[in-house]
Structures are given as C-alpha cells and as structure tokens.
Design a protein around this motif. Structure first.
Motif, PDB file in Angstrom:
ATOM      1  N   ILE A  56      25.089 -11.270  18.810  1.00 50.18           N
ATOM      2  CA  ILE A  56      26.208 -11.620  17.923  1.00 50.18           C
ATOM      3  C   ILE A  56      27.444 -10.804  18.290  1.00 50.18           C
ATOM      4  CG2 ILE A  56      25.837 -10.056  15.966  1.00 50.18           C
ATOM      5  CD1 ILE A  56      26.487 -13.714  15.405  1.00 50.18           C
ATOM      6  N   GLY A  57      27.249  -9.566  18.721  1.00 53.67           N
ATOM      7  CA  GLY A  57      28.387  -8.757  19.174  1.00 53.67           C
ATOM      8  C   GLY A  57      29.023  -9.347  20.425  1.00 53.67           C
ATOM      9  N   LEU A  59      28.939 -12.529  21.249  1.00 53.19           N
ATOM     10  CA  LEU A  59      29.621 -13.743  20.802  1.00 53.19           C
ATOM     11  C   LEU A  59      30.926 -13.402  20.093  1.00 53.19           C
ATOM     12  CD1 LEU A  59      29.552 -16.800  20.654  1.00 53.19           C
ATOM     13  CD2 LEU A  59      28.148 -16.606  18.585  1.00 53.19           C
ATOM     14  N   ARG A  60      30.918 -12.331  19.306  1.00 56.49           N
ATOM     15  CA  ARG A  60      32.157 -11.900  18.623  1.00 56.49           C
ATOM     16  C   ARG A  60      33.246 -11.598  19.654  1.00 56.49           C
ATOM     17  NH1 ARG A  60      31.388  -6.462  16.038  1.00 56.49           N
ATOM     18  NH2 ARG A  60      31.492  -5.978  18.231  1.00 56.49           N
ATOM     19  N   ASN A  61      32.877 -10.893  20.717  1.00 57.33           N
ATOM     20  CA  ASN A  61      33.851 -10.578  21.763  1.00 57.33           C
ATOM     21  C   ASN A  61      34.306 -11.837  22.496  1.00 57.33           C
ATOM     22  OD1 ASN A  61      33.584  -7.906  21.081  1.00 57.33           O
ATOM     23  ND2 ASN A  61      32.314  -7.375  22.837  1.00 57.33           N
ATOM     24  N   LEU A  62      33.367 -12.728  22.804  1.00 63.58           N
ATOM     25  CA  LEU A  62      33.727 -13.962  23.508  1.00 63.58           C
ATOM     26  C   LEU A  62      34.645 -14.843  22.668  1.00 63.58           C
ATOM     27  CD1 LEU A  62      30.336 -15.036  25.140  1.00 63.58           C
ATOM     28  CD2 LEU A  62      32.305 -13.983  26.267  1.00 63.58           C
ATOM     29  N   ALA A  63      34.467 -14.811  21.362  1.00 65.71           N
ATOM     30  CA  ALA A  63      35.282 -15.639  20.473  1.00 65.71           C
ATOM     31  C   ALA A  63      36.712 -15.113  20.354  1.00 65.71           C
ATOM     32  CB  ALA A  63      34.637 -15.703  19.091  1.00 65.71           C
ATOM     33  N   ASN A  64      36.939 -13.880  20.742  1.00 65.49           N
ATOM     34  CA  ASN A  64      38.270 -13.286  20.683  1.00 65.49           C
ATOM     35  C   ASN A  64      38.985 -13.547  22.016  1.00 65.49           C
ATOM     36  OD1 ASN A  64      40.443 -11.858  19.775  1.00 65.49           O
ATOM     37  ND2 ASN A  64      39.558  -9.860  20.190  1.00 65.49           N
ATOM     38  N   THR A  65      39.199 -14.823  22.277  1.00 64.15           N
ATOM     39  CA  THR A  65      39.787 -15.276  23.541  1.00 64.15           C
ATOM     40  C   THR A  65      40.903 -16.275  23.251  1.00 64.15           C
ATOM     41  OG1 THR A  65      38.140 -17.047  23.675  1.00 64.15           O
ATOM     42  CG2 THR A  65      37.645 -15.032  24.882  1.00 64.15           C
ATOM     43  N   PRO A  66      41.573 -16.739  24.298  1.00 63.78           N
ATOM     44  CA  PRO A  66      42.595 -17.767  24.094  1.00 63.78           C
ATOM     45  C   PRO A  66      41.999 -19.056  23.506  1.00 63.78           C
ATOM     46  CG  PRO A  66      42.859 -16.747  26.246  1.00 63.78           C
ATOM     47  CD  PRO A  66      41.553 -16.250  25.678  1.00 63.78           C
ATOM     48  N   PRO A  67      42.841 -19.877  22.911  1.00 65.25           N
ATOM     49  CA  PRO A  67      42.372 -21.095  22.223  1.00 65.25           C
ATOM     50  C   PRO A  67      41.455 -22.000  23.056  1.00 65.25           C
ATOM     51  CG  PRO A  67      44.664 -20.728  21.713  1.00 65.25           C
ATOM     52  CD  PRO A  67      44.286 -19.698  22.752  1.00 65.25           C
ATOM     53  N   ARG A  68      41.691 -22.129  24.337  1.00 61.86           N
ATOM     54  CA  ARG A  68      40.860 -23.016  25.155  1.00 61.86           C
ATOM     55  C   ARG A  68      39.392 -22.596  25.107  1.00 61.86           C
ATOM     56  NH1 ARG A  68      38.632 -23.139  30.164  1.00 61.86           N
ATOM     57  NH2 ARG A  68      38.411 -25.178  31.126  1.00 61.86           N
ATOM     58  N   GLN A  69      39.141 -21.307  25.204  1.00 59.94           N
ATOM     59  CA  GLN A  69      37.764 -20.811  25.162  1.00 59.94           C
ATOM     60  C   GLN A  69      37.182 -20.949  23.752  1.00 59.94           C
ATOM     61  OE1 GLN A  69      40.071 -19.380  27.175  1.00 59.94           O
ATOM     62  NE2 GLN A  69      38.965 -19.905  29.043  1.00 59.94           N
ATOM     63  N   LYS A  70      38.010 -20.772  22.738  1.00 56.61           N
ATOM     64  CA  LYS A  70      37.542 -20.945  21.358  1.00 56.61           C
ATOM     65  C   LYS A  70      37.070 -22.387  21.149  1.00 56.61           C
ATOM     66  CE  LYS A  70      40.862 -17.619  19.520  1.00 56.61           C
ATOM     67  NZ  LYS A  70      40.255 -16.547  18.776  1.00 56.61           N
ATOM     68  N   VAL A  71      37.837 -23.327  21.683  1.00 53.87           N
ATOM     69  CA  VAL A  71      37.467 -24.741  21.573  1.00 53.87           C
ATOM     70  C   VAL A  71      36.144 -24.994  22.289  1.00 53.87           C
ATOM     71  CG1 VAL A  71      38.102 -27.096  22.261  1.00 53.87           C
ATOM     72  CG2 VAL A  71      39.820 -25.570  21.261  1.00 53.87           C
ATOM     73  N   LEU A  72      35.998 -24.426  23.489  1.00 56.34           N
ATOM     74  CA  LEU A  72      34.738 -24.598  24.221  1.00 56.34           C
ATOM     75  C   LEU A  72      33.555 -24.083  23.411  1.00 56.34           C
ATOM     76  CD1 LEU A  72      35.740 -23.534  27.859  1.00 56.34           C
ATOM     77  CD2 LEU A  72      35.147 -25.828  27.071  1.00 56.34           C
ATOM     78  N   LEU A  73      33.717 -22.916  22.816  1.00 55.45           N
ATOM     79  CA  LEU A  73      32.631 -22.340  22.025  1.00 55.45           C
ATOM     80  C   LEU A  73      32.358 -23.169  20.773  1.00 55.45           C
ATOM     81  CD1 LEU A  73      33.522 -18.550  22.360  1.00 55.45           C
ATOM     82  CD2 LEU A  73      31.541 -19.714  23.364  1.00 55.45           C
ATOM     83  N   CYS A  74      33.401 -23.578  20.067  1.00 52.94           N
ATOM     84  CA  CYS A  74      33.212 -24.338  18.823  1.00 52.94           C
ATOM     85  C   CYS A  74      32.614 -25.721  19.069  1.00 52.94           C
ATOM     86  CB  CYS A  74      34.541 -24.503  18.086  1.00 52.94           C
ATOM     87  SG  CYS A  74      35.006 -23.058  17.142  1.00 52.94           S
ATOM     88  N   SER A  75      32.981 -26.344  20.160  1.00 49.76           N
ATOM     89  CA  SER A  75      32.526 -27.716  20.407  1.00 49.76           C
ATOM     90  C   SER A  75      31.238 -27.786  21.227  1.00 49.76           C
ATOM     91  CB  SER A  75      33.632 -28.504  21.112  1.00 49.76           C
ATOM     92  OG  SER A  75      33.919 -27.925  22.371  1.00 49.76           O
TER      93      SER A  75
END
Length: 193
Positions: A56-57, A59-75
C-alpha cells in the motif's frame, strides 16, 4: 519497491508496469488469518501485515504522479485498484493499512480521475463513512481527516467535464459528512447527565 517509488522518474515508469500493479493488487488481496494465539498463525499474520503495508505504501507513492499515471492506475482492469482500496479501508484489523489506503485515494485525485472516484460503486460511501467518523469511532484521526480532504479535493475539481449526476452525488456525500460532523460536535459539547 517502496524505496524505488520515492524517485519521481521511477514513479512514472513503475506506474505503467502492469506486472508491478498486479503484484500490488495480489499482495493487498491476501488477508491475515483470524486465528489468534497460535504462534505460527501470529508469525504468518505479521508477515502478511508487513507485506500489505509495503504494497500500500508503494501504491501510495505511485499514485502521487502526474494525471496520466493516475488515470492508468484508476482505470486498470476495470478500476480494480479502487475496489482493492475500498477493501483495505474496511479492514478493521490493520489501522495503518487503512490510513494508507485513504492516502492512496487522496493521491489518485485529479481532474481526469475525479469522476471515476465519485462514480465508483463503493468508494464515495467509504470516504463519507470515514470522514463522518470521530477519532473514538475509528481509533485514528488520519483516516477521517484524509477522507475529508479527499472529498474536499473532489469538490474543488468539479467542473464542466464532470456529469451533473456526479456533481449531485458528491454534494450529497459532503452534506452527509457535514451533518454527521455537526452531530458529533453537539454530542461532544453537550454536558453529561
């Protein structure tokens, strides 16, 4: 992996690695045993708890990225990460994991992910429940405050690109939290009988 995800360049590269994301999902899906008292079970639970916290830590770090990566993770895989985060926030056995799951949600919020988060079948309700809870209800201030910050961030991102139904859903959620927090304040401020 956790240490590798502190670096901004690594975050962007690693967030696009499906095998890494699958490993994180898989690790977070392993639940500790409910058996207590047995030394082997306790040892197993400690290992699983530690692995889940590192996952989870990461993932927390990976989620703190630019919007494109956030979209990849969310979708990713029909929003499975949002499902896994909901499961982690509902885990009453590990408050550290729970707090970090709410931090991941906060880090995933962007203009491009707001609607996915708002319309997820469970996530908005999980945020409302945590944001409405008092410290004594949850045992921690972090989950409650991080959930409230997430809801407030989503509200700031409401724009023309988000459907009206999502606007309404979020405003209803914020109203629920506001009422619950006011009731808590009234209970705390009321003199004992």
């Amino acid at each position: 992996l956790l240490n590798l995800t502190w670096n901004e360049g690594n975050k962007m590269l690693l967030s696009e690695r499906q095998d890494l994301v699958e490993s994180i999902i898989s690790t977070l899906s392993i639940l500790p045993n409910r058996v207590e008292g047995d030394a082997d079970a306790e040892s197993y639970n400690t290992i699983i708890r530690t692995a889940r916290r590192f996952a989870i830590g990461t993932l927390r770090n990976l989620a703190n990225t630019p919007p494109r990566q956030k979209v990849l993770l969310c979708s990713y895989r029909e929003r499975i990460i949002l499902d896994v985060l909901c499961d982690a926030t509902e885990d009453d056995r590990d408050m550290v994991l729970r707090d970090k799951a709410f931090a991941v949600v906060f880090n995933l919020i962007s203009n491009d992910t707001a609607n996915d988060i708002i319309t997820h079948p469970r996530l908005l309700d999980v945020l409302v429940d945590a944001a409405s809870a008092t410290t004594s209800d949850t045992g921690t201030e972090s989950s409650s405050s991080m959930s409230l910050r997430s809801l407030q961030s989503l509200e700031l991102l409401l724009s023309g690109g988000i459907p009206e139904s999502s606007h309404q859903r979020l405003h209803q959620a914020l109203d629920q939290v506001s009422v619950a927090r006011r009731l808590t304040e009234i209970r705390v401020d009321s003199p004992p009988d």
